[in-house]
Design a protein around this motif. Sequence first.
Motif, short mmCIF file in Angstrom:
data_model
loop_
_atom_site.label_atom_id
_atom_site.label_comp_id
_atom_site.label_asym_id
_atom_site.label_seq_id
_atom_site.Cartn_x
_atom_site.Cartn_y
_atom_site.Cartn_z
N ASN A 294 0.84 -1.20 0.00
CA ASN A 294 0.00 0.00 0.00
C ASN A 294 0.88 1.26 0.00
O ASN A 294 1.79 1.39 0.81
CB ASN A 294 -0.90 -0.01 1.24
N GLY A 295 0.60 2.17 -0.93
CA GLY A 295 1.41 3.37 -1.08
C GLY A 295 2.37 3.28 -2.25
O GLY A 295 3.13 4.21 -2.52
N PHE A 296 2.32 2.15 -2.98
CA PHE A 296 3.25 1.90 -4.08
C PHE A 296 2.50 1.73 -5.40
O PHE A 296 2.97 1.03 -6.30
CB PHE A 296 4.06 0.64 -3.77
N SER A 297 1.31 2.34 -5.51
CA SER A 297 0.54 2.26 -6.75
C SER A 297 1.38 2.79 -7.91
O SER A 297 2.02 3.85 -7.79
CB SER A 297 -0.73 3.10 -6.60
N THR A 298 1.38 2.07 -9.02
CA THR A 298 2.25 2.46 -10.14
C THR A 298 1.78 1.87 -11.45
O THR A 298 1.11 0.83 -11.48
CB THR A 298 3.70 1.99 -9.87
N SER A 299 2.14 2.56 -12.53
CA SER A 299 1.91 2.02 -13.88
C SER A 299 3.22 2.00 -14.67
O SER A 299 3.21 1.94 -15.89
CB SER A 299 0.86 2.87 -14.63
N LEU A 300 4.34 2.06 -13.96
CA LEU A 300 5.64 1.97 -14.62
C LEU A 300 5.85 0.55 -15.16
O LEU A 300 5.19 -0.40 -14.71
CB LEU A 300 6.75 2.33 -13.62
N PRO A 301 6.74 0.36 -16.12
CA PRO A 301 6.97 -0.97 -16.69
C PRO A 301 7.35 -1.99 -15.62
O PRO A 301 7.87 -1.64 -14.56
CB PRO A 301 8.13 -0.74 -17.67
N TYR A 302 7.12 -3.27 -15.94
CA TYR A 302 7.34 -4.34 -14.97
C TYR A 302 8.77 -4.37 -14.43
O TYR A 302 9.00 -4.53 -13.23
CB TYR A 302 7.01 -5.70 -15.60
N ASP A 303 9.76 -4.20 -15.30
CA ASP A 303 11.15 -4.28 -14.84
C ASP A 303 11.48 -3.13 -13.90
O ASP A 303 12.25 -3.28 -12.95
CB ASP A 303 12.12 -4.32 -16.02
N VAL A 304 10.88 -1.97 -14.14
CA VAL A 304 11.10 -0.82 -13.26
C VAL A 304 10.45 -1.07 -11.90
O VAL A 304 11.00 -0.74 -10.85
CB VAL A 304 10.55 0.48 -13.89
N GLN A 305 9.27 -1.68 -11.91
CA GLN A 305 8.59 -2.00 -10.65
C GLN A 305 9.46 -2.91 -9.79
O GLN A 305 9.57 -2.72 -8.57
CB GLN A 305 7.24 -2.67 -10.93
N VAL A 306 10.08 -3.89 -10.40
CA VAL A 306 10.97 -4.81 -9.66
C VAL A 306 12.15 -4.06 -9.09
O VAL A 306 12.50 -4.21 -7.90
CB VAL A 306 11.45 -5.96 -10.57
N ALA A 307 12.79 -3.20 -9.90
CA ALA A 307 13.98 -2.47 -9.47
C ALA A 307 13.66 -1.52 -8.32
O ALA A 307 14.39 -1.48 -7.31
CB ALA A 307 14.56 -1.69 -10.65
N MET A 308 12.57 -0.77 -8.44
CA MET A 308 12.28 0.20 -7.38
C MET A 308 11.83 -0.50 -6.10
O MET A 308 12.13 -0.04 -4.99
CB MET A 308 11.24 1.22 -7.86
N LEU A 309 11.14 -1.62 -6.21
CA LEU A 309 10.72 -2.37 -5.02
C LEU A 309 11.94 -2.96 -4.30
O LEU A 309 12.04 -2.89 -3.07
CB LEU A 309 9.75 -3.48 -5.41
N ARG A 310 12.89 -3.50 -5.06
CA ARG A 310 14.07 -4.13 -4.44
C ARG A 310 15.04 -3.11 -3.83
O ARG A 310 15.96 -3.50 -3.11
CB ARG A 310 14.79 -4.99 -5.48
#
Length: 622
Positions: free
Chosen positions: A306-322
């Motif tokens: 929660n607080g990480f809503s996003t529509s960035l590409p999948y690979d970017v989502q993985v990078a920013m989460l990690r």
Amino acid sequence: MQEYDIIVVGGGHAGIEASLAPARMGKKTLLITILAEQIGATSCNPAVGGLAKGHLVKELDALGGQMGLTTDAVGIQFRVLNESKGPAVRGSRAQIDMDRYRVYMRNLLLNTPNLDVTQEIATQILTKNGQISGVKTHLGNEYKTSKLIVTTGTFLNGLIHVGFNKLQAGRVGEFSSVNLSQSLRDHGFTLGRLKTGTCPRVDAKSIDFSVLEVQDGDANPVPFSFRTQDFAPTQLPCYIAYTNETTHEIIRSNFDKAPLFTGQIEGVGPRYCPSIEDKINRFGDRDRHHLFIEPQTASATEYYINGFSTSLPYDVQVAMLRSVKGFENARIVRHGYAIEYDYAPPTQLKHSLETKLLSGLYFAGQINGTTGYEEAAAQGLMAGINAALAIDGKEPLVLRRDEAYIGVLIDDLVTKGTKEPYRMFTSRAEYRLLLREDNAVLRLSGYGRQLGLIDAKTYERVEKIRQNLARGLAYLNQTVITPSKQNLALLESLGEDIISQNVSLQKIVARKSFTREKLQNLDEIFAGMDEASLEQILVEAKYQHYIAEQKSQIERMKDMLQVRIPEGFSFRGISGLSNEVVEKLETFNPPTLFAASEISGITPAAIDILHIYIKMNAKEPR
């Protein structure tokens, strides 16, 4: 052609309440939904309630709605937010097992008398002489009805965005409803575009919980529903994590791939629940943002970020989460995405949620420009109730702003409209000290009982609390104690400061330090009262002056509420009303002077002029 009293299109939170209420009121009802397995799906976060949203759920429950009962049955963490603050701004919130919630609701609907469910896509609204006559589906089936409730959520011409990719869908893996949008336009409705989004879901095995902050539920959890019995829920922990400068830099460096900034998304998103890329763009001075890590089910195999809503590409989502501490090895099970959808600006509605253009057609939920499960469910319940009342030739149930948050919600929508996803806040309710969570059942259960949605035994419990409240307050206000040895000893035994002059017991109980336990020991009149009664007496005694002040304001407001603007009343040609004021009055077509006063740009002077002309119109011979 099969015939129903009421047909509901859409099986989300609005659709559930919109179909259950009339069925329980004895009306033959049909729910048309795109995918039966997804009835009651929580598309976004796995939680119900929150600040102001909890008020809506409590009010739903008092009227006989379902959301609170189901939440209590499948909840996995219960908390009261703002508990240290005043009772008017507290909000109940529950994490739910999203899988059990969906199954529970689907089974409930399938087992409800007078209610049928069919898995089809509604494609065309059928009318006859300006009135609803039925609906047609993609299978070629036609269903006849005089009352149609549209609760399409994000499915109305839904379009999913992830990076540069677009997918026509109402939710990942589910068809959108395209033809129904065109049918609404063909009937003369104005449609706009809004946007919302959701967050990644992460495999629990890949999270290092040892470095996260733990957020436990309340030690003594309180149920949402007044009707819930034997409440002993599981209390799973949530967690808190934080973004950091590395996270922010990853997001900034990929702004060129964000649909929100490339112009790919046209719809307006929710101001108070922005995507993480929007947060980084708008609040560049912040060095971190909270992330709330919430279990999606009782088995806690997936967590919602929660607080990480996003529509960035999948690979970017993985990078920013990690880049977030505790998520260095995170594996995303379900990626985040944004979704655009059609909505109908709600100024096209009456306060009953019936459309002004087509008799018998009602809108509820996100089609009206709102965001949130709770806002949707509240509208669905009211639309279902009013459709059922209309069949019986009865006046609609329209809750006033001083009666309910639901009244504030609907009044805001139909008189002011919205150009962005509307979310309920306590600050929107001008009489919030009267509209507390704790007294929702006292305020609204009378309506629920009249409608047949609240049973007699439940209502007897409510009436007992009402009687105890009246008796307790009367005793506190009428009883004056002196600084005698006996009274001083009593105050000392309660742990309260002693008095030096005569004072009413209401003044003693109004002290910040006074509790339910002390109230029980104050006098034998309170000793046998239940907790709900004691809580009501305590709150009303503490805020008696302010409550009386708000009630006085409401009485003045009711004078205007009682002045109805006649059907077909012409605002043109009234001396003193500007063209702008006339245009707004014609657009919103307010039913009362008070509703007219709520329209942005309508001055007190214009209301006075209108009042005079209404009186003159009433006196003219027919």
